[in-house]
Design an enzyme around this catalytic site. Structure first.
Site, short mmCIF file in Angstrom:
data_model
loop_
_atom_site.label_atom_id
_atom_site.label_comp_id
_atom_site.label_asym_id
_atom_site.label_seq_id
_atom_site.Cartn_x
_atom_site.Cartn_y
_atom_site.Cartn_z
N GLY B 52 0.84 -1.20 0.00
CA GLY B 52 0.00 0.00 0.00
C GLY B 52 0.87 1.24 0.00
O GLY B 52 1.91 1.28 0.65
N GLY B 54 -0.48 4.62 0.30
CA GLY B 54 -1.20 5.82 0.72
C GLY B 54 -0.34 6.62 1.69
O GLY B 54 0.88 6.45 1.74
N ALA B 56 0.03 6.39 4.88
CA ALA B 56 0.76 5.56 5.83
C ALA B 56 1.82 4.72 5.13
O ALA B 56 2.99 4.73 5.52
CB ALA B 56 -0.21 4.66 6.60
N GLY B 57 1.43 4.01 4.09
CA GLY B 57 2.37 3.11 3.41
C GLY B 57 3.45 3.86 2.65
O GLY B 57 4.62 3.47 2.68
N HIS B 278 -20.72 9.41 6.52
CA HIS B 278 -20.58 10.85 6.33
C HIS B 278 -21.91 11.42 5.85
O HIS B 278 -22.48 10.92 4.90
CB HIS B 278 -19.49 11.11 5.30
CG HIS B 278 -18.95 12.49 5.37
ND1 HIS B 278 -19.65 13.58 4.93
CD2 HIS B 278 -17.78 12.97 5.86
CE1 HIS B 278 -18.92 14.67 5.14
NE2 HIS B 278 -17.79 14.33 5.70
N SER B 296 -17.71 18.40 1.00
CA SER B 296 -17.12 18.82 2.28
C SER B 296 -18.19 19.17 3.29
O SER B 296 -19.21 19.78 2.99
CB SER B 296 -16.22 20.02 2.07
OG SER B 296 -15.90 20.56 3.33
N ARG B 342 -21.36 14.29 12.75
CA ARG B 342 -21.65 13.49 11.57
C ARG B 342 -22.68 12.39 11.79
O ARG B 342 -23.62 12.25 11.01
CB ARG B 342 -20.36 12.81 11.09
CG ARG B 342 -19.39 13.77 10.48
CD ARG B 342 -18.13 13.05 10.08
NE ARG B 342 -17.24 14.01 9.42
CZ ARG B 342 -16.02 13.74 8.97
NH1 ARG B 342 -15.52 12.52 9.12
NH2 ARG B 342 -15.29 14.64 8.38
N GLU B 437 -5.35 3.43 8.01
CA GLU B 437 -6.74 3.00 8.20
C GLU B 437 -6.84 1.48 8.34
O GLU B 437 -7.81 0.96 8.89
CB GLU B 437 -7.61 3.48 7.03
CG GLU B 437 -9.11 3.32 7.26
CD GLU B 437 -9.98 3.81 6.10
OE1 GLU B 437 -9.45 4.46 5.19
OE2 GLU B 437 -11.20 3.54 6.13
N LEU B 453 -5.68 11.81 8.12
CA LEU B 453 -4.40 12.15 7.49
C LEU B 453 -3.32 12.18 8.56
O LEU B 453 -2.20 11.72 8.36
CB LEU B 453 -4.51 13.51 6.80
CG LEU B 453 -5.60 13.64 5.74
CD1 LEU B 453 -5.57 15.02 5.09
CD2 LEU B 453 -5.44 12.57 4.67
#
Lengths: 245, 646, 211
Positions: B52, B54, B56-57, B278, B296, B342, B437, B453
């Protein structure tokens, strides 16, 4: 809506490839272009045919993975829109739509509409970064950045790397892509130490990949989903010329 | 002990999460000092696999490369820059207190624990808040073009109901800019030769030898070749599993396969039922819908949410007079109005639509009306604030939100659950680390806006590189990988592919995925009941059975075969869906992103049951059903309270 | 491309200024033609500077064409498989699409123009006549087709420069940021001035202002 699609089918890199015609019925105007292709693919699978391969991922216009030339225009005629965000309401009932992959020697076809864009990664590898290992950064407020510069850098940094600029350029040039990164980093104080070497290395890598030369036709910026401005190319050239002196 | 009625067993509780003892503010320092270091000469001989790319990866692979390890990085996209972190709009939290408005590491920690509805670990969350400040420094140094003020300093805003302004942002594309920062760091390491990149490769199994994670089995998606890659440690950064619902704000390719296979190989799966919905997404327009697009949350600052008072009112919005409109959020929650959190906004929308008062196709939508804002502020001011969002809405729906109200509906957005990890981000399999995640660690039952993030980058840039070193310090003694373990994993992968291609039934994998998603949305979505979950648990195995007997996957195992890729992912979603429902059924309380209709107060608010459920539910996989291991959560610093928004 | 183009643009500006001498009568024009040959005199021998200029121009033209050809070849290599659908231009700017065929038309014109005005080979008055006479005779109303060719060629030059000049600013890296718009306007203005300047002389002959 009923549509006639003429789609480029190519089994693999060594296959010759050809245009194949498909009829698609009952298309909803609210469908996205890719959803229309999904519907066609579901039908092809059930009929035992090979579905049309195309790249896509986020489907919200930011990942840059999708892209096809629709009726001769990269991402279709809708401005500032990726293929995944293009909706069928922009086509007339009964329309004939030609769908082709990005065409460029440095983007060889993998299958059907899927192309290999790894040349872009190699351009970034040549210098599209600021060398700062994790843990070595000074406080974020230690260097103020003029708002105008930050905003212009952001505009250039919004490039999604989809490759539409190359697909649309009559010369098959990757200047807009390369210039966007050079501009983004070159406008920021953090990017100054490597500014010259970056421009030189990235431009040279771009040429090495076999992209065409830029004649400033502006076709790239016109199809760019993020509207990366053409003056980034001037900035790239300025940095490159300075570095080459 | 076992619970036959719920289909699971209960095993030993988890007692040690490896968090150091002592004052919370010293724990991360302590851990960093106690972590063993690897001799630089040895690092070059140590292999780490990161799956991955993203936030993190990508950041983990880049940082491990910088440290001198030999890294192999994998992603299913054509380039690491496309991972779905790129789609995050809002921003990233950090306890910089640049505004001097009273923010601090402690306050960010406090808000995150509270926002997670007291189901996250204090030690982890405190570390996250500490590291948050380094992330901003790192990103700015990399050239991430955050929004700035005229003085040249960074701008921040308050986000998701936070009372301090701690969210750094880059217009509506913060995720993109941060990801491109991590990507450029990664490409730099690829150029330096420390990271070997494998794009268009999908991880299909984990190799375990001598009890340690020692490699992965991947499929080259272009050639179809099954490859084995061995290493001294494996890091999974493969994201969330929201696509179990078919429709979500995730990218089409997001899937659970990597973490699910790791789970089947022995890694525990924690809190699978915690799902964030959401409230402001563009509603479904037809049964061909392939994904949902998030708008948003900031829109709720000026938009007013309403539905018609009468059921089945099909008049145009403009034709419905003021007194026949129900501004239900303002009515039910007068204090917070349209700005309720939310989950409350999402559930309220579902309720009015269930009553038959929804608007738009299928009655699955509510209005978000800017008429008042335009009258009050003028069209120009509204355009300045929300122009790009309005444009996006019009591009997708073909409707002009300046002239008619937007239609919105909740959609699955983020999954707080994931593979269980300890304080070192190590799973229950030694040598298998999980970041971003894909793990369950920091958000508890509900994630705050702009915190995803932060967590991804905290894990990848700062936490993992330290803790993985402690593990790898012993790598020289790991020995050779058992060839039989490799063979066995390869066989399992091959058999599954062969099986999928040989069924040759009458339905596509996508059609099963759609049906599974609908089932999960209806029975294990915004509101869960014992009855609905039992129904799901009855139906999922039937559907899975049908899938394996009737799916049609065309083509060959060789070459690019997108239908085969999809079918493999759907197969794993079935198994995950079942575990989600079991977890949701066993947790009879409501908390964060998990609302059990049976557990609400007199006002219809979520009611936690701290006495019985203040634990992490870590599930161990078993052929004959999962085993639950409880990790009890202690709150030494933040006092448990029930939230109220009335 | 940009550098050779820039040399040619400078030449065109000088050439146009010289042409305008025609409005001041035969003597002024002929004197100017003579001055071109005696430039730098007596330090520099007769016609040396003019010859040097001519050589530079020829080299510039050749290199300019060579650049154009190699760019076109690179473009062809970068896209070996063409699109099946006709590519629709999305950029504004007609001028951009005239560069290649426009360049060829301009080249043909220059050849004719040299034969007409410099060598007099296709001029009614021939090589031995005074430059001003060749000019007036060349654009005589009876030879309207010559004038028409001249006009078409000048419009091509205008279009070529409108894109070419701005493109040169880009290539030389001058058009970044705030100067982008200004330089784009400069390119348009210079092209317009050149076209008007060059067209004024034949038009002057046609309507009898220059005789």
């Amino acid at each position: 809506m009923n549509l006639t699609l003429k789609v480029w089918r190519q089994n693999g890199p060594s296959d010759e490839g050809r245009m194949v015609t498909y009829k698609v019925e009952d298309v909803s105007p609210d469908m996205s272009f890719l959803e229309m292709l999904d519907v066609l693919n579901e039908r092809l699978i059930l009929a035992g045919d090979d579905p049309i391969a195309f790249d896509h991922d986020c489907r919200e216009g930011i990942c840059g993975m999708c892209g096809m030339v629709i009726n001769g225009v990269a991402h279709g005629e809708q401005r500032a829109t990726t293929t995944c965000q293009l909706h069928m309401r922009h086509f007339a009932d009964g329309a004939e739509i030609t769908i082709e992959p990005w065409r460029a020697a440095p983007f060889p076809v993998v299958k059907d509409l899927v192309v290999d864009r790894s040349a872009f990664d190699r351009i970034i590898q040549a210098g599209g970064f600021i060398s700062v290992p994790a843990g070595s950064a000074p406080d974020a407020h230690s260097v103020p950045v003029k708002k105008d510069d930050a905003d212009a850098a952001f505009d250039a940094a919004t490039c999604i790397g989809c490759g539409a600029c190359v697909a649309a350029c009559p010369n098959g040039s990757a200047s807009l892509f390369t210039a966007a990164k050079i501009t983004h980093l070159g406008l920021l104080p953090q990017g100054q130490p490597e500014r010259d070497s970056r421009a030189k290395a990235m431009v040279e890598q771009m040429d090495l990949e076999g992209f065409g030369g830029c004649t400033n036709t502006g076709e790239c910026t016109a199809v760019c989903p993020k509207g990366i401005p053409l003056d980034t190319i001037a900035r790239m050239n300025a940095d490159y010329l300075k570095a080459s002196k | 002990m076992s619970d036959q009625t719920h289909g699971y067993k209960v095993g030993e509780p988890i007692r040690d999460t490896k968090a150091p003892e002592g004052p919370i503010e010293d724990r991360w320092d302590k851990r960093r000092f106690s972590a063993k270091l690897v001799n630089p000469a040895n690092k070059r001989k140590i292999n780490v696999i990161v799956v991955g790319t993203g936030l993190a990866g990508g950041s983990a692979a880049a940082t491990l490369g910088e440290l001198g390890y030999k890294v192999k990085s994998f992603c299913y996209q054509d380039t690491p820059r496309r991972a779905h972190s790129i789609a995050a709009q809002g921003g990233i939290n950090a306890a910089k207190n640049y505004r001097g408005d009273g923010d601090s590491v402690y306050r960010l920690f406090y808000d995150t624990v509270k926002g997670g509805d007291f189901r996250a670990r204090e030690s982890n969350v405190y570390r996250l808040a500490q590291v948050s400040v380094n992330i901003i420094d790192q990103a700015v140094a990399q050239g991430v073009p955050f929004a700035r003020e005229y003085g040249g300093l960074l701008d921040t805003r308050s986000f998701g109901g936070a009372q301090v302004s701690r969210t750094f942002y880059a217009r509506g594309q913060t995720g993109q800019q941060l990801l491109l920062g991590a990507y450029s760091a990664l490409e730099r390491q690829i150029a330096a030769g420390t990271v070997e990149m494998h794009t268009r490769h999908e991880m299909l199994d984990l190799v375990i030898s001598d009890g340690r994670a020692r490699g992965v089995i991947v499929r080259d998606m272009v050639t179809g070749e099954i490859e084995t890659h061995l290493a001294d440690a494996v890091v999974l950064a493969t994201g969330g599993y929201g696509n179990v619902f078919f429709l979500s704000t995730n990218a089409k390719g997001c899937n659970t396969t990597a973490i699910w296979r790791a789970h089947q190989r022995g890694a525990m799966f924690a809190n699978p039922c915690y799902t964030q919905i959401h409230p402001t997404c563009i509603p479904v327009s037809g049964d061909y819908q392939s994904k949902l697009t998030l708008m948003s949350e900031s829109l709720r600052n000026d938009g007013r949410v309403w539905v018609p008072v009468a059921k089945g009112d099909t008049r145009k919005a403009a034709d419905i007079p003021e007194e026949e409109r129900d501004y239900y959020l303002e009515r039910i929650y007068p204090a917070f109005g349209n700005l309720v959190p939310r989950d409350i906004a999402s559930r309220a929308a579902k309720n009015v639509c269930d009553e038959g008062r929804g608007v738009g196709p299928g009655g699955l939508g509510v209005y978000l009306d800017f008429a008042d804002a335009i009258a009050r502020l003028g069209r120009d001011a509204v355009e300045k604030k929300y122009g790009n969002l309005f444009e996006m809405y019009e591009r997708i729906t073909g409707e002009n939100p300046y002239e008619q109200p937007m239609r919105i509906y909740p959609a699955v957005h983020y999954t707080m659950g994931g593979l269980w990890v300890d304080y070192d981000l190590q799973s229950t399999i030694p040598g298998l680390f999980v970041v971003g995640e894909a793990n369950f660690s920091d958000h508890g039952a509900n994630r705050l806006g702009a915190s995803a993030l932060m967590q991804g980058l905290a894990d990848g840039y700062f936490v993992l590189p330290t803790t993985v070193g402690d593990y790898l310090a012993g790598a020289t003694k790991f020995g050779d990988v058992d060839p039989e373990a490799v063979e066995q994993a390869r066989d399992a992968v091959q058999q599954k592919i062969d099986k999928l291609l040989s069924v040759n039934g009458t339905r596509t994998a996508d059609s099963y995925h759609r049906e599974l998603g609908k089932l999960m949305w209806d029975y294990c979505g915004m509101e869960r009941t014992e009855e609905s979950l039992r129904k799901a648990l009855e139906r999922i195995p039937e559907l899975r059975e049908e899938f394996w007997n009737n799916v049609k996957v065309p083509g060959d195992p060789e070459g690019l075969n997108q239908a085969l890729e999809r079918a493999g992912r759907v197969a794993d979603f079935f198994d995950l869906a079942e575990l989600m429902c079991i977890d949701a059924l066993h947790r009879t309380e409501s908390c964060g992103g998990h609302f059990r209709a049976e557990s609400q107060d007199a006002d219809g608010e979520a009611l936690r049951d701290d006495e019985n459920f203040a634990y992490v539910a870590a599930w161990e996989w078993g052929e004959d059903g999962p085993t639950l291991h409880k990790e009890v959560l202690d709150y030494e610093y933040v006092k448990m309270t029930q939230r109220s928004y009335k | 491309m940009a550098v050779t183009g820039a040399i040619l643009v400078l030449f065109l500006l000088g050439h146009m200024a010289g042409n305008l001498k025609a409005f001041f009568g035969a003597d002024a024009f002929n004197h100017y033609a003579e001055w071109l040959r005696t430039m730098g005199s007596p330090a520099v021998p007769y016609r040396v500077l003019l010859t040097v200029t001519e050589i530079v121009l020829v080299v510039a033209v050749v290199l300019h064409m060579w650049s154009a050809v190699s760019l076109a070849r690179r473009a062809a290599q970068a896209r070996p498989v063409k699109y099946a659908a006709k590519r629709k231009s999305q950029a504004n700017g007609y001028a951009t699409h005239t560069m290649r065929y426009g360049g060829v038309i301009i080249l043909l014109f220059v050849i004719w123009h040299l034969l007409d005005m410099t060598f007099g080979a296709v001029n009614p008055k021939g090589f031995d006549a005074e430059p001003f006479d060749r000019l007036v005779a060349g654009f005589d109303p009876s030879r309207w087709w010559v004038t028409l060719f001249y006009v078409v060629a000048m419009i091509m030059v205008g279009l070529h420069l409108r894109h070419g000049l701005w493109s040169a600013f880009q290539t030389l890296g001058l058009a970044g940021g705030r100067s982008y718009g200004k330089l784009k306007a400069t390119a348009a203005l210079v092209s317009l001035v050149l076209v008007i300047g060059f067209l004024s002389v034949p038009v002057g002959v046609m309507i009898g202002v220059i005789k």
